[in-house]
Design a protein around this motif. Sequence first.
Motif, PDB file in Angstrom:
ATOM      1  N   TYR B  35       0.840  -1.205   0.000  1.00 50.67           N
ATOM      2  CA  TYR B  35       0.000   0.000   0.000  1.00 50.67           C
ATOM      3  C   TYR B  35       0.874   1.254   0.000  1.00 50.67           C
ATOM      4  O   TYR B  35       0.738   2.124   0.851  1.00 50.67           O
ATOM      5  N   GLY B  36       1.801   1.306  -0.954  1.00 50.65           N
ATOM      6  CA  GLY B  36       2.712   2.447  -1.052  1.00 50.65           C
ATOM      7  C   GLY B  36       1.994   3.705  -1.525  1.00 50.65           C
ATOM      8  O   GLY B  36       0.833   3.672  -1.931  1.00 50.65           O
ATOM      9  N   ASP B  37       2.725   4.816  -1.482  1.00 48.15           N
ATOM     10  CA  ASP B  37       2.121   6.120  -1.787  1.00 48.15           C
ATOM     11  C   ASP B  37       1.483   6.168  -3.165  1.00 48.15           C
ATOM     12  O   ASP B  37       0.383   6.681  -3.335  1.00 48.15           O
ATOM     13  N   LEU B  38       2.193   5.636  -4.159  1.00 49.45           N
ATOM     14  CA  LEU B  38       1.697   5.751  -5.524  1.00 49.45           C
ATOM     15  C   LEU B  38       0.413   4.932  -5.722  1.00 49.45           C
ATOM     16  O   LEU B  38      -0.549   5.387  -6.348  1.00 49.45           O
ATOM     17  N   VAL B  39       0.425   3.712  -5.185  1.00 50.36           N
ATOM     18  CA  VAL B  39      -0.768   2.855  -5.272  1.00 50.36           C
ATOM     19  C   VAL B  39      -1.946   3.539  -4.577  1.00 50.36           C
ATOM     20  O   VAL B  39      -3.045   3.634  -5.127  1.00 50.36           O
ATOM     21  N   HIS B  42      -3.323   6.551  -6.621  1.00 45.17           N
ATOM     22  CA  HIS B  42      -4.210   6.171  -7.739  1.00 45.17           C
ATOM     23  C   HIS B  42      -5.535   5.613  -7.231  1.00 45.17           C
ATOM     24  O   HIS B  42      -6.569   5.782  -7.860  1.00 45.17           O
ATOM     25  N   TYR B  43      -5.473   4.929  -6.067  1.00 40.56           N
ATOM     26  CA  TYR B  43      -6.704   4.382  -5.477  1.00 40.56           C
ATOM     27  C   TYR B  43      -7.620   5.511  -5.010  1.00 40.56           C
ATOM     28  O   TYR B  43      -8.823   5.506  -5.257  1.00 40.56           O
ATOM     29  N   ARG B  44      -7.030   6.502  -4.374  1.00 37.46           N
ATOM     30  CA  ARG B  44      -7.854   7.592  -3.816  1.00 37.46           C
ATOM     31  C   ARG B  44      -8.267   8.609  -4.870  1.00 37.46           C
ATOM     32  O   ARG B  44      -9.328   9.215  -4.776  1.00 37.46           O
ATOM     33  N   ASN B  45      -7.407   8.802  -5.874  1.00 36.84           N
ATOM     34  CA  ASN B  45      -7.705   9.772  -6.935  1.00 36.84           C
ATOM     35  C   ASN B  45      -7.584   9.103  -8.298  1.00 36.84           C
ATOM     36  O   ASN B  45      -6.637   9.369  -9.037  1.00 36.84           O
ATOM     37  N   ALA B  87     -12.778   4.978 -17.385  1.00 41.54           N
ATOM     38  CA  ALA B  87     -12.378   3.806 -16.594  1.00 41.54           C
ATOM     39  C   ALA B  87     -13.136   3.789 -15.285  1.00 41.54           C
ATOM     40  O   ALA B  87     -13.248   4.813 -14.611  1.00 41.54           O
ATOM     41  N   ARG B  88     -13.662   2.643 -14.941  1.00 46.81           N
ATOM     42  CA  ARG B  88     -14.302   2.470 -13.637  1.00 46.81           C
ATOM     43  C   ARG B  88     -13.938   1.113 -13.068  1.00 46.81           C
ATOM     44  O   ARG B  88     -13.868   0.131 -13.799  1.00 46.81           O
ATOM     45  N   THR B  99      -6.335  -0.068 -12.536  1.00 49.58           N
ATOM     46  CA  THR B  99      -7.171   0.473 -13.612  1.00 49.58           C
ATOM     47  C   THR B  99      -6.754   1.903 -13.930  1.00 49.58           C
ATOM     48  O   THR B  99      -6.582   2.280 -15.100  1.00 49.58           O
ATOM     49  N   SER B 100      -6.569   2.683 -12.881  1.00 53.71           N
ATOM     50  CA  SER B 100      -6.166   4.076 -13.060  1.00 53.71           C
ATOM     51  C   SER B 100      -4.785   4.170 -13.721  1.00 53.71           C
ATOM     52  O   SER B 100      -4.575   4.920 -14.669  1.00 53.71           O
ATOM     53  N   MET B 101      -3.843   3.387 -13.237  1.00 51.30           N
ATOM     54  CA  MET B 101      -2.460   3.428 -13.755  1.00 51.30           C
ATOM     55  C   MET B 101      -2.398   2.990 -15.215  1.00 51.30           C
ATOM     56  O   MET B 101      -1.679   3.581 -16.021  1.00 51.30           O
TER      57      MET B 101
END
Lengths: 408, 174
Positions: B35-39, B42-45, B87-88, B99-101
Amino acid sequence: MTTVFDVNKVRDDFPILKQWVNGYPLVYLDNGATSQKPQSVIDAIVNYYTTTNSNVHRGVHTLSQQATDSYEGARAKVRQFINAGDDREIIFTRNTTEGINLVAHSYGRQNVGPGDDIIVSNMEHHSNIVPWQMLCEEKGANLRVVPIDDTGELLMDEYEKMLGPRTKLVSITHVSNALGTILPVAEIVEMAHAHGAPVLFDGAQAVPHMPVDMKELDCEFYVFSGHKLFGPTGIGVLYGKAEYLEAMPPFLGGGEMIKSVTFEKTIYNDLPYKFEGGTPDIAGAIGLGAAIDYVNDLGFDWITSHEEELLRYGTEALSSIEGLKIIGTAAHKSSIISFVMDKAHPHDIGTILDEQGIAVRTGHHCAQPVMQRFRIPATARASMAFYNTKEDIDALVKGIDQVLEVFS
Amino acid sequence: MKLRQSPCAKLDTIPIFDRLISMPQLPDVPLDGLYGDLVMDHYRNPRNHASISDADVEAEEFNPFCGDRATLQLKLDGQGRVSEIGARADGCSIIQAATSMLCDQLHGKSLDEVAEIGERFRHAMKNGAGDDDLELGDLLALQVVRQYPVRIKCALLPLTALEEGIKAYRARPG
């Protein structure tokens, strides 16, 4: 008076519970998926393969006789355990799923026709939905689903309305694997019988936690798995009333299930062998017998009171966590706590708990219609057995704190 | 003649618990690894979190294991390059972040290039990323998921949707 056991002594009987996982002592809260095995079950299987291994009901030699005695001895233990009337009513299967499929293929194909109804509930495991869907599709019959309320209780009024002359079978779970609800089985049978309909119960989640009594319950079929009852995987039980099993055609054709075979005609064997085609899981049955001995030694008086206390303690502890919601809050519940969290998906909860050695199940629990009913994709589920402790619950709560930390 | 030792002989001399303890353990992975910063960002935004009408490429994929879902839509411009993305994802943090990445890498690419990125990503998730995988961008942050084998499926779900969508688009007559 109930004998009270020291749970830590009981835990000593389960070698796997001594393990450390990911640097933490294992906290095993996934008993709804499968239970751990006491040393006596492991020993029974090892001893069978070490000293007795032979095929059953075949040879005249000594080992074959001993294997047959042990295998049939296990059947008698199962019969006593569920208080059935006759060993002939105990059919060994692979698991609950196979038991239900056996009834669907044999009883179902013989008795269900176009326009007939089969009744299930909204909280069935897929294994008590799909076989009936397949049968209904083949026969042009209808699958009727009894709805449940927001707590996870069956709506008995709706159930009663569904019953009628077209009802060919009621097939319902005894304890919901996803919600923990204990269903009012006696009432379900009584109402079905008033309409002349036979009843099958999926007892997979019930037999490890409470006594079941076939004579008292009076259902026509009852199925369960050995591996959730502290026995090995690969062995399960179908109980059926003898008059029903006698009238049903065989399920699997082959060895063991015949009296004589010619190319013109085969005469089927008597019960229970008519339904046990092929060499059975002999070691599995013996292991299951040892598991039943173990459970009997503890006794359900202690098991249920200990598990009720765990459920009470766990429900209270988890309810107090902000943003956590328990799914399944029926008045009568088995020791299962399914939950969702505002901020974290069940998969993420599962991974973070696993990092701390805590095993829970995450997902739809093979019960997608229940998830749809509650409009959620999945839950995390802690399911307790008699060897779990309040310390296990404390570890779970601490583990969930870590989830909140990552996802806050 | 030298007799071969039976397969069990060596094990039998070790009590079962010593055997368990001597088993190699997976390395401990710190939680902020998965659960690193980048993941989490993208999860939150999630980027491109939208639904677009008249998409050219469209696909939805489910994870039967948990019921999670990823839906991807691409709109192509006159040159056949990706001009709009929808994308959803409904599901865990890894599905949503992946999905976001993934979609973030597709702007302005032709479908051949999109397919190549997909192949590179799948290969990197299976075998590990190499020096020449830099163009995967933020997707490289998902390499940590390789240490959680049951979660690799989550990371690859949007890609599977994308591949199915492209296949269906190419199979369309005309």
